[in-house]
Design an enzyme around this catalytic site. Structure first.
Site, PDB file in Angstrom:
ATOM      1  CB  ALA A  13       5.783  -2.756   3.614  1.00 61.09           C
ATOM      2  CE  LYS A  14       4.841  -2.708  11.943  1.00 59.98           C
ATOM      3  NZ  LYS A  14       5.999  -3.482  12.511  1.00 59.98           N
ATOM      4  N   GLY A  15       1.757  -1.584   8.246  1.00 62.70           N
ATOM      5  CA  GLY A  15       0.119  -1.386   8.052  1.00 62.70           C
ATOM      6  C   GLY A  15      -0.281  -1.191   9.243  1.00 62.70           C
TER       7      GLY A  15
END
Ligand code: NAD
Length: 428
Positions: free
Chosen positions: A116-118
């Protein structure tokens, strides 16, 4: 370049950006995946994308709105895991690619996470501390519906640090009515952070670099190194290499480039950056006017540790290093990979080289769950062991299959993800 079928409707050929690089890397590994290749489509689509509006009240009483993202690329092997970036150029394509590289990385080093990444599209240097805190808290609250210690665990990335993680942990905890230390990693020690986490990515780059140097018959003592990016990753890697006897002859950051043939004093450079915000003006070095000159520096090891797509078809030919250690995520484009391969340059890919950060993030998460904390020595020993094993396993596959280290690392990572996907089966 890409067929209509390959580009998701929310991106265009124009803004496919780093996601396009990732798709090309997946295309390159697919022929080596055997029967699992039939499942590869799943890796070409993020599982979940959340785009949020992040409004804040500025110090002058006006409102400002920022665009925030959290992308969960894959959760076959475990909860989402990946950093949060604050940068003026953050885009959906970039966050998608960074999330996907986390999937491959977590599987390649065998930590039990998906990817995941944000990020928020903002230049945090333009915000006061209060504005930064309000933006971080509102963003955390907006993505709070999909993150959590067993769902998706953010961590620091470009322009985010332990203070930001503390605000994220507090915001999530307040909303949930619990103290959820395991919701983010890279926290301050006082909030359940891990010893060794801050330096873990740079340390991993150093460990992997030493292994790669052995393979190339190179000694670290006296080796000449150029580093792009002097933040969390680049500065620690530079310090550890310098302590081992290497000469850091060039450093480039967002504002400029400094060089010193006899080797830069890394502690003094660090003090200068802390005081002034960049390497520019460091007295004990030559200032380089043309940033492109950095790529042509006569060095043995080059460490890109800033942003993606820095080494491209237009500068790969200039590179004189024998080893490239990808501290950054996605710094090399596929076209540059080919040029470097033809030149005999060993590119040690991001998904192995910079995996030290997520490895110690995993240790932090485990420590938070058990509320039992390890010594820094234990952490560094376990980190070193995992990094060496991961590098050598990938090296062996690259020799056996006669592929680049990147393709070998993708073979290991994609195989683990797709095996898990196959065993779980397709719901419903
Ligand atoms: P950071 O914010 O601490 O430092 C970023 C550095 O890059 C700064 O020195 C900045 O000046 C420099 N930079 C920014 N734009 C630049 C440009 N256009 N040209 C040259 N230099 C530029 O970030 P970080 O945490 O060190 O992350 C750097 C890279 O490492 C990113 O690709 C990130 O995704 C990756 N990474 C970070 C971690 C981590 O634990 N922090 C883990 C794995 C990978």
């Amino acid at each position: 370049m890409f067929t209509h079928h390959q580009i998701p409707s929310y991106l265009t050929q124009h803004d496919i950006g780093p996601w396009g690089v990732y798709l090309e890397q997946i295309d390159r590994v697919t022929p080596y995946l055997g029967p699992l290749a039939r499942l590869v489509e799943t890796l070409k689509r993020p599982k979940r994308i959340l785009v949020v509006d992040v409004p804040i009240e500025k110090d002058d009483g006006t409102y400002a709105h920022f665009e925030g993202y959290r992308v969960q690329h894959n959760s076959s092997r475990g909860p989402g895991k990946g950093g949060v970036r604050f940068h003026q150029n953050v885009s959906l394509s970039e966050v998608m690619a960074l999330a996907a590289w986390m999937t491959i990385k977590n599987a390649a080093v065998n930590v039990p996470y998906g990817g995941a990444k944000g990020g928020i599209r903002v230049d945090p240097k333009m915000l006061s501390k209060g504005e930064l805190e309000r933006m971080t808290r509102r963003y955390t609250s907006e993505i709070g519906i999909i993150i959590g210690p067993a769902k998706d665990i953010p961590a620091p990335d470009v322009n985010t640090n332990e203070q930001i993680m503390a605000w994220m942990m507090d915001t999530y905890s307040m909303n949930e009515g619990i103290t959820a230390s395991g919701v983010v990693t890279g926290k301050p020690i006082s909030l359940g952070g891990s010893l060794g986490r801050q330096a873990a990515t740079g340390r991993g780059v150093f460990v992997v670099g030493c292994e790669a140097a052995v393979k190339m018959g190179m000694k670290i003592d006296g080796v000449r190194i150029a580093v792009q990016g002097f933040g969390n990753v680049g500065s620690v890697a530079a310090r550890l290499f310098a302590e081992a006897g290497a000469k850091i002859i060039a450093v480039q950051d967002h504002a400029g480039t400094v060089m010193r043939e006899s080797g830069l004093d890394i502690a003094a450079l660090q003090a200068h950056v802390t005081a002034t915000g960049s390497v520019v003006g460091f007295a004990e070095a030559d200032q380089v006017k043309d940033p492109a000159q950095f790529w042509a520096v006569d060095c043995d090891i080059l460490i890109p540790a800033a942003l993606e797509q820095q080494i491209t078809a237009s500068n790969a030919n200039l590179i004189r290093a024998k080893i490239i250690l990808e501290g950054a995520n996605g710094p090399t484009t596929p076209a540059a990979d080919d040029i470097l391969h033809d030149k005999g340059v060993l590119v040690v890919p991001d998904v192995i080289t910079n995996a030290g950060g997520v490895t110690v993030s995993y240790f932090e998460w485990v420590q938070d769950f058990s509320s039992y904390f390890w010594t820094e020595d234990e952490i560094n020993q376990r980190l070193t062991h995992i990094m060496r094993e991961a590098f050598n396993a990938v090296w062996q596959i690259s020799e056996e299959k006669k592929v680049s280290l990147r393709t070998a690392a993708f073979i290991v990572g994609c195989t683990r993800v797709l095996q898990a996907h196959e065993m779980r089966g397709l719901y419903p």
